[in-house]
Write an enzyme that holds these catalytic residues in place. Structure first.
Site, PDB file in Angstrom:
ATOM      1  N   CYS A  26       9.769   8.383  -5.443  1.00  0.00           N
ATOM      2  CA  CYS A  26       8.750   8.067  -6.446  1.00  0.00           C
ATOM      3  C   CYS A  26       9.114   8.573  -7.826  1.00  0.00           C
ATOM      4  O   CYS A  26       8.788   7.932  -8.835  1.00  0.00           O
ATOM      5  CB  CYS A  26       7.391   8.616  -6.024  1.00  0.00           C
ATOM      6  SG  CYS A  26       7.368  10.389  -5.696  1.00  0.00           S
ATOM      7  N   HIS A  80       3.861  13.601  -5.055  1.00  0.00           N
ATOM      8  CA  HIS A  80       3.823  12.209  -5.488  1.00  0.00           C
ATOM      9  C   HIS A  80       3.945  12.178  -7.004  1.00  0.00           C
ATOM     10  O   HIS A  80       3.673  13.185  -7.685  1.00  0.00           O
ATOM     11  CB  HIS A  80       2.532  11.539  -5.035  1.00  0.00           C
ATOM     12  CG  HIS A  80       2.519  10.049  -5.234  1.00  0.00           C
ATOM     13  ND1 HIS A  80       3.576   9.247  -4.864  1.00  0.00           N
ATOM     14  CD2 HIS A  80       1.587   9.218  -5.786  1.00  0.00           C
ATOM     15  CE1 HIS A  80       3.299   7.994  -5.165  1.00  0.00           C
ATOM     16  NE2 HIS A  80       2.094   7.950  -5.730  1.00  0.00           N
ATOM     17  N   ASP A  98       0.873   3.284 -10.379  1.00  0.00           N
ATOM     18  CA  ASP A  98       1.313   3.905  -9.129  1.00  0.00           C
ATOM     19  C   ASP A  98       1.923   2.821  -8.250  1.00  0.00           C
ATOM     20  O   ASP A  98       1.211   2.007  -7.658  1.00  0.00           O
ATOM     21  CB  ASP A  98       0.134   4.583  -8.415  1.00  0.00           C
ATOM     22  CG  ASP A  98       0.545   5.290  -7.124  1.00  0.00           C
ATOM     23  OD1 ASP A  98       1.736   5.210  -6.747  1.00  0.00           O
ATOM     24  OD2 ASP A  98      -0.322   5.921  -6.496  1.00  0.00           O
TER      25      ASP A  98
END
Length: 223
Positions: A26, A80, A98
């Site tokens: 990520c 994250h 996201d």
């Protein structure tokens, strides 16, 4: 980033397919997302902020995540990373990008906080989330990862890496991911004010805020 289970799910918007996405990477996905938003004229880099979410236990719950097995999309990540776009014009609402979320892409910040973070949901202390907010120009200049965190003790990949070259910082640093994801609830800001806002624009590793301060912080810097 790693989770306890992985599953496929479709996004609510086809726009997400225009962005590079490698599962479990990520931080690199957001790095490339910031560059693409700027290259496509969607955002000015000065209005982008990279937000790392984790805690001292490396166990943080988020809802509406594509990798979840569950109907509510909840998953426990070790960390994250998302991008928040400040929008100063008129009454425009800040946006959250996201790539791992099944919510609209992008989502408004209030909607994302309500649906994905769910601050009203009572969590045990070991799951309390901390947010490291880093100004995108500083992130793009200084972030580096040689992906060592994605190899096991025998040197095997725990998740297939991206095909492009590793990200190296402008100063030659090859890996500093741990400095972004190591965070503790005891290190969050006592309050949001001018000092914290100035810090996010000058400090390489940004500022740490708690769950109740995230929207407040962006409301303050968007004034």
């Amino acid at each position: 980033m790693m989770a306890s289970n992985l599953d496929s799910a479709s996004s609510n918007s086809s726009d997400v397919s225009q962005f590079q996405h490698t599962p479990s990477y990520c931080e690199e996905n957001v790095y490339l997302l910031c560059k693409k938003l700027c290259a496509d004229g969607v955002a000015d880099v000065s209005d982008l902020f990279v937000v790392f979410i984790s805690n001292e236990n490396k166990h943080i719950p988020l809802w509406h995540q594509k990798a979840s097995h569950r109907a509510d999309g909840i998953i426990i990540w070790d960390y994250h990373v998302i991008c928040i776009q400040r929008r100063k014009e008129g009454k425009a609402v800040d946006l959250v990008w996201d790539l791992d979320s099944s919510l609209p892409f992008p989502s408004t910040l209030p909607s994302y906080v309500s649906e994905s973070i769910r601050p009203s949901f009572e969590l045990f202390s070991e799951f309390q989330r901390v947010f490291r907010i880093v100004h995108a120009p500083l992130f793009l200049r200084y972030f580096a990862s040689d992906r060592r965190h994605m190899k096991d003790s025998e040197g095997n990949w725990t998740s297939p890496p991206p095909e492009y070259q590793v990200l190296v910082a402008e100063d030659g640093t090859v890996h500093n991911l741990n400095e972004y994801i190591n965070m503790s609830t005891k290190d969050v800001l006592e309050d949001v004010g001018d000092d914290s806002v100035n810090a996010v624009f000058t400090k390489q590793f940004g500022v740490l805020v708690g769950e109740s301060q995230l929207e407040q912080f962006f409301s303050y810097i968007s004034r």
